[in-house]
Design an enzyme around this catalytic site. Structure first.
Site, short mmCIF file in Angstrom:
data_model
loop_
_atom_site.label_atom_id
_atom_site.label_comp_id
_atom_site.label_asym_id
_atom_site.label_seq_id
_atom_site.Cartn_x
_atom_site.Cartn_y
_atom_site.Cartn_z
N HIS A 85 5.26 -8.19 -8.89
CA HIS A 85 5.38 -9.59 -8.96
C HIS A 85 6.62 -9.95 -9.95
O HIS A 85 7.76 -10.78 -9.60
CB HIS A 85 4.28 -10.56 -9.15
CG HIS A 85 3.12 -10.17 -8.22
ND1 HIS A 85 1.96 -10.74 -8.62
CD2 HIS A 85 3.28 -9.56 -7.19
CE1 HIS A 85 1.19 -10.37 -7.30
NE2 HIS A 85 2.07 -9.60 -6.63
N HIS A 242 3.53 -13.16 0.87
CA HIS A 242 3.06 -12.33 -0.14
C HIS A 242 3.40 -10.83 0.08
O HIS A 242 3.86 -10.35 -0.91
CB HIS A 242 1.78 -12.29 -0.63
CG HIS A 242 1.33 -11.79 -1.82
ND1 HIS A 242 1.71 -12.20 -3.17
CD2 HIS A 242 0.91 -10.58 -1.93
CE1 HIS A 242 1.31 -11.45 -4.19
NE2 HIS A 242 0.88 -10.27 -3.56
N ASP A 246 6.00 -8.68 -2.31
CA ASP A 246 5.75 -7.41 -3.02
C ASP A 246 6.70 -6.59 -2.65
O ASP A 246 7.23 -5.64 -3.39
CB ASP A 246 4.46 -6.90 -2.46
CG ASP A 246 3.14 -7.22 -3.02
OD1 ASP A 246 3.36 -8.12 -4.08
OD2 ASP A 246 1.94 -7.08 -2.47
N HIS A 269 2.70 -1.35 -0.71
CA HIS A 269 3.24 -0.46 -1.91
C HIS A 269 3.51 0.83 -1.21
O HIS A 269 4.51 1.36 -1.79
CB HIS A 269 2.39 -0.74 -3.07
CG HIS A 269 2.15 -2.13 -3.50
ND1 HIS A 269 3.32 -2.96 -3.99
CD2 HIS A 269 0.88 -3.00 -3.76
CE1 HIS A 269 2.62 -4.14 -4.17
NE2 HIS A 269 1.15 -4.08 -4.22
#
Length: 316
Positions: A85, A242, A246, A269
């Site tokens: 973030h 979001h 990321d 991720h």
């Protein structure tokens, strides 16, 4: 180039101090962001208040973990987690160089988004440095399939994100966001989107020593196919926003702003990291290029024409 930020590198105009809590560790965290010289890049300084501080570059080569967050490590036991973030805020706002001193092993979660980091950066502003901004230009498409997830980086005259998710839970379902990333669009469209999780997973995560600092103040909680948070969602599609946030943070680990388009489906991720590793494994897929530096004689009104510049593909 779409989303043109500037021809020269930047850093923070002054230092920034923030405190918070690690979402996984539950531990209190203090960070200080310092201005840095040209070509420093984004670097973490793990400090215990002694002379044994460790520096870890925000670089994909130092990724040691991608479970629920991105972790960087030096290979000798020092590590810093949940970097995505903060890195998204720095890259999204066009900060090229900064030293991030941290007194814990995890970046504070704040409200679960990048909003507080963005506010803090905007409060101090940026300083322009003399060196030209250096970009990572994508020369050909590189793709990765990982289970049911797919990701690719492809040539593009700017920085573009196309992220799609598909969850069984009806409160999320299938969502997609597709936009050019520049400081304005990052602030408006992505910076306030919060991390999310399912209540049914809480006990399993706690048993694994994770999510110890998670709360309704920093996480969108989903239970019985509804959002538990009293205030609801900040966007109808906050979940995919979001995921895109990321992705911007994870792609900051390329070490330079990207000239290219990133597309992902059902990723996270791990996928973001695998795509970067695949890119750097193919030396013909990328090159580094300097932004053209306009002469002082160019009128301000003409600077917008630079947005259409196509950088030469000479490797440097």
């Amino acid at each position: 180039m779409r989303g043109f930020i500037g021809a020269r590198q930047t850093t923070l105009a002054s230092e920034i101090a923030l405190t918070g809590t690690g979402v996984h560790s539950g531990a209190p965290v203090s960070i200080i962001l310092y201005p840095a010289d040209s070509d420093t890049g984004l670097r973490f300084l793990l400090s215990n208040g002694d002379a044994d501080s460790t520096e870890i570059a925000a670089d994909q080569r130092w990724v040691t973990g991608v479970t629920l967050c991105t972790v960087l490590g030096d290979g000798n036991g020092a590590s810093v987690a949940t970097v995505e973030h903060l890195l998204a805020a720095l890259r999204g706002l066009g900060v090229d160089n900064a030293l991030i001193e941290i007194d814990s092993a995890e970046v504070p979660i704040m409200d679960g988004s990048a909003a507080r980091f963005v506010e803090a950066i905007d409060e101090v502003g940026l300083a322009e440095l003399d060196a030209p901004r250096r970009y990572l230009k994508i020369l050909k498409t590189v793709s990765v399939e990982d289970g049911g997830a797919y990701g690719e980086l492809s040539p593009y005259n700017g920085f573009h994100i196309d992220v799609e998710i598909d969850f069984v839970a009806n409160v999320i379902g299938q969502q997609r966001i597709d936009l050019d990333i520049n400081p304005g669009s990052f602030r408006r469209e992505l910076s306030r989107a919060r991390t999310f999780g399912f209540m049914k997973d809480v006990e399993r995560l706690w048993a694994a020593g994770l999510a110890l600092g998670a709360s309704l103040d920093n996480t969108v909680a989903i239970g019985d196919d509804r959002v538990i948070n009293r205030e609801g969602l900040r966007f109808p599609d906050e979940f995919v926003r979001h995921k895109a946030l990321d992705a911007v943070g994870d792609l900051a680990l390329a070490g330079a702003p990207i000239l290219g388009a990133y597309k992902s489906s059902c990723g996270g991720h791990r996928l973001n990291s695998l795509v970067l590793k695949a890119l750097f494994a193919d030396e013909d897929a990328w090159t580094l290029v300097d932004a053209p530096r306009p002469s002082r004689e160019i009128r301000h009104a003409e600077l917008s024409h630079l947005a259409a510049v196509n950088f030469a593909a000479e490797r440097s």
